[in-house]
Design a protein around this motif. Sequence first.
Motif, PDB file in Angstrom:
ATOM      1  N   GLY A  64       0.792  -1.219   0.000  1.00 60.32           N
ATOM      2  CA  GLY A  64       0.000   0.000   0.000  1.00 60.32           C
ATOM      3  C   GLY A  64       0.829   1.275   0.000  1.00 60.32           C
ATOM      4  N   ARG A  65       2.129   1.146   0.208  1.00 63.29           N
ATOM      5  CA  ARG A  65       3.006   2.329   0.214  1.00 63.29           C
ATOM      6  C   ARG A  65       4.040   2.284  -0.909  1.00 63.29           C
ATOM      7  NH1 ARG A  65       6.394   3.161   4.269  1.00 63.29           N
ATOM      8  NH2 ARG A  65       6.655   0.958   4.825  1.00 63.29           N
ATOM      9  N   PHE A  66       4.512   1.102  -1.234  1.00 64.08           N
ATOM     10  CA  PHE A  66       5.532   0.943  -2.265  1.00 64.08           C
ATOM     11  C   PHE A  66       4.918   0.292  -3.492  1.00 64.08           C
ATOM     12  CE2 PHE A  66       9.545   0.538   0.644  1.00 64.08           C
ATOM     13  CZ  PHE A  66       9.180   1.704   1.298  1.00 64.08           C
ATOM     14  N   THR A  67       5.447   0.675  -4.657  1.00 60.88           N
ATOM     15  CA  THR A  67       4.989   0.084  -5.911  1.00 60.88           C
ATOM     16  C   THR A  67       6.197  -0.271  -6.762  1.00 60.88           C
ATOM     17  OG1 THR A  67       2.984   1.458  -5.885  1.00 60.88           O
ATOM     18  CG2 THR A  67       3.573   0.396  -7.962  1.00 60.88           C
ATOM     19  N   ILE A  68       6.260  -1.530  -7.169  1.00 58.27           N
ATOM     20  CA  ILE A  68       7.335  -1.973  -8.052  1.00 58.27           C
ATOM     21  C   ILE A  68       6.780  -2.020  -9.478  1.00 58.27           C
ATOM     22  CG2 ILE A  68       6.865  -4.447  -7.721  1.00 58.27           C
ATOM     23  CD1 ILE A  68       9.931  -4.875  -7.867  1.00 58.27           C
ATOM     24  N   SER A  69       7.596  -1.590 -10.417  1.00 56.06           N
ATOM     25  CA  SER A  69       7.190  -1.603 -11.820  1.00 56.06           C
ATOM     26  C   SER A  69       8.428  -1.790 -12.679  1.00 56.06           C
ATOM     27  CB  SER A  69       6.470  -0.304 -12.189  1.00 56.06           C
ATOM     28  OG  SER A  69       7.336   0.804 -12.038  1.00 56.06           O
ATOM     29  N   LYS A  70       8.218  -1.997 -13.947  1.00 51.99           N
ATOM     30  CA  LYS A  70       9.375  -2.172 -14.822  1.00 51.99           C
ATOM     31  C   LYS A  70       9.088  -1.630 -16.209  1.00 51.99           C
ATOM     32  CE  LYS A  70       8.233  -6.927 -16.208  1.00 51.99           C
ATOM     33  NZ  LYS A  70       8.771  -8.287 -16.372  1.00 51.99           N
ATOM     34  N   ASP A  71      10.167  -1.290 -16.881  1.00 48.01           N
ATOM     35  CA  ASP A  71      10.120  -0.860 -18.276  1.00 48.01           C
ATOM     36  C   ASP A  71      10.947  -1.874 -19.057  1.00 48.01           C
ATOM     37  OD1 ASP A  71      10.669   0.307 -20.778  1.00 48.01           O
ATOM     38  OD2 ASP A  71      10.521   2.329 -19.971  1.00 48.01           O
ATOM     39  N   ASN A  72      10.267  -2.743 -19.772  1.00 49.20           N
ATOM     40  CA  ASN A  72      10.980  -3.817 -20.476  1.00 49.20           C
ATOM     41  C   ASN A  72      11.900  -3.272 -21.569  1.00 49.20           C
ATOM     42  OD1 ASN A  72       9.898  -6.007 -19.017  1.00 49.20           O
ATOM     43  ND2 ASN A  72       8.027  -5.950 -20.229  1.00 49.20           N
ATOM     44  N   ASP A  73      11.498  -2.178 -22.203  1.00 51.11           N
ATOM     45  CA  ASP A  73      12.335  -1.602 -23.265  1.00 51.11           C
ATOM     46  C   ASP A  73      13.667  -1.109 -22.715  1.00 51.11           C
ATOM     47  OD1 ASP A  73       9.488  -0.176 -25.032  1.00 51.11           O
ATOM     48  OD2 ASP A  73      10.405  -2.159 -25.147  1.00 51.11           O
ATOM     49  N   LYS A  74      13.641  -0.644 -21.479  1.00 53.32           N
ATOM     50  CA  LYS A  74      14.855  -0.106 -20.860  1.00 53.32           C
ATOM     51  C   LYS A  74      15.511  -1.119 -19.919  1.00 53.32           C
ATOM     52  CE  LYS A  74      13.285   4.705 -20.972  1.00 53.32           C
ATOM     53  NZ  LYS A  74      12.984   5.910 -20.164  1.00 53.32           N
ATOM     54  N   ASN A  75      14.886  -2.304 -19.779  1.00 53.44           N
ATOM     55  CA  ASN A  75      15.409  -3.316 -18.836  1.00 53.44           C
ATOM     56  C   ASN A  75      15.646  -2.698 -17.459  1.00 53.44           C
ATOM     57  OD1 ASN A  75      15.487  -5.511 -20.678  1.00 53.44           O
ATOM     58  ND2 ASN A  75      17.374  -4.688 -21.555  1.00 53.44           N
ATOM     59  N   THR A  76      14.687  -1.934 -17.044  1.00 50.22           N
ATOM     60  CA  THR A  76      14.812  -1.204 -15.777  1.00 50.22           C
ATOM     61  C   THR A  76      13.615  -1.494 -14.887  1.00 50.22           C
ATOM     62  OG1 THR A  76      16.082   0.563 -16.827  1.00 50.22           O
ATOM     63  CG2 THR A  76      15.017   1.082 -14.740  1.00 50.22           C
ATOM     64  N   VAL A  77      13.900  -1.701 -13.624  1.00 45.03           N
ATOM     65  CA  VAL A  77      12.854  -1.898 -12.630  1.00 45.03           C
ATOM     66  C   VAL A  77      12.879  -0.723 -11.664  1.00 45.03           C
ATOM     67  CG1 VAL A  77      14.322  -3.279 -11.095  1.00 45.03           C
ATOM     68  CG2 VAL A  77      11.836  -3.527 -10.990  1.00 45.03           C
ATOM     69  N   TYR A  78      11.711  -0.312 -11.241  1.00 45.95           N
ATOM     70  CA  TYR A  78      11.571   0.849 -10.369  1.00 45.95           C
ATOM     71  C   TYR A  78      10.907   0.446  -9.054  1.00 45.95           C
ATOM     72  CZ  TYR A  78      12.186   3.150 -14.892  1.00 45.95           C
ATOM     73  OH  TYR A  78      12.661   3.531 -16.121  1.00 45.95           O
ATOM     74  N   LEU A  79      11.195   1.209  -8.043  1.00 46.22           N
ATOM     75  CA  LEU A  79      10.499   1.059  -6.766  1.00 46.22           C
ATOM     76  C   LEU A  79      10.058   2.445  -6.323  1.00 46.22           C
ATOM     77  CD1 LEU A  79       9.641  -0.993  -4.566  1.00 46.22           C
ATOM     78  CD2 LEU A  79      11.687  -0.276  -3.298  1.00 46.22           C
ATOM     79  N   GLN A  80       8.777   2.702  -6.456  1.00 45.55           N
ATOM     80  CA  GLN A  80       8.217   3.959  -5.982  1.00 45.55           C
ATOM     81  C   GLN A  80       7.850   3.795  -4.517  1.00 45.55           C
ATOM     82  OE1 GLN A  80       7.755   6.984  -7.570  1.00 45.55           O
ATOM     83  NE2 GLN A  80       7.086   7.739  -5.569  1.00 45.55           N
ATOM     84  N   MET A  81       8.447   4.608  -3.685  1.00 47.96           N
ATOM     85  CA  MET A  81       8.244   4.511  -2.246  1.00 47.96           C
ATOM     86  C   MET A  81       7.545   5.766  -1.753  1.00 47.96           C
ATOM     87  SD  MET A  81      11.919   2.879  -1.115  1.00 47.96           S
ATOM     88  CE  MET A  81      12.839   4.340  -1.551  1.00 47.96           C
ATOM     89  N   ASP A  82       6.346   5.605  -1.270  1.00 53.72           N
ATOM     90  CA  ASP A  82       5.550   6.713  -0.747  1.00 53.72           C
ATOM     91  C   ASP A  82       5.279   6.511   0.740  1.00 53.72           C
ATOM     92  OD1 ASP A  82       3.712   6.442  -3.806  1.00 53.72           O
ATOM     93  OD2 ASP A  82       5.261   7.916  -3.336  1.00 53.72           O
TER      94      ASP A  82
END
Length: 114
Positions: A64-82
């Motif tokens: 409910g606070r963090f969100t993991i996502s990825k951009d396959n074109d950039k081979n990058t994974v993100y962690l949005q931390m709120d």
Amino acid sequence: VQLQACGGGLVQVGGSLRLSCAASGSISSINVMGWYRQAPGKQRELVAIIGSSSTTDYADSVKGRFTISKDNDKNTVYLQMDSLKSEDTAVYYCKYIGGGRSTWGQGTLVTVSS
């Protein structure tokens, strides 16, 4: 596979940060990437993971606070931390699992001050 993580820093309680982890090299089409963290004096723990089909899973402490996502074109994974809490202070590591091997990225420090 090599991983380059960035985005850590100092933030106040309630603030937000976004971590990113770029993968390069021989990346398997079937893989799992994730974020782990290690606080001082504690063991490394799973924070969030995302699979090839974008299925995700989170530690209860960040749901409910963090969100993991990825951009396959950039081979990058993100962690949005709120809504960051002081107990989120840790060194955050990204991890790649695929092709029968796993790789850790270098850590990035997140400090949440009250």
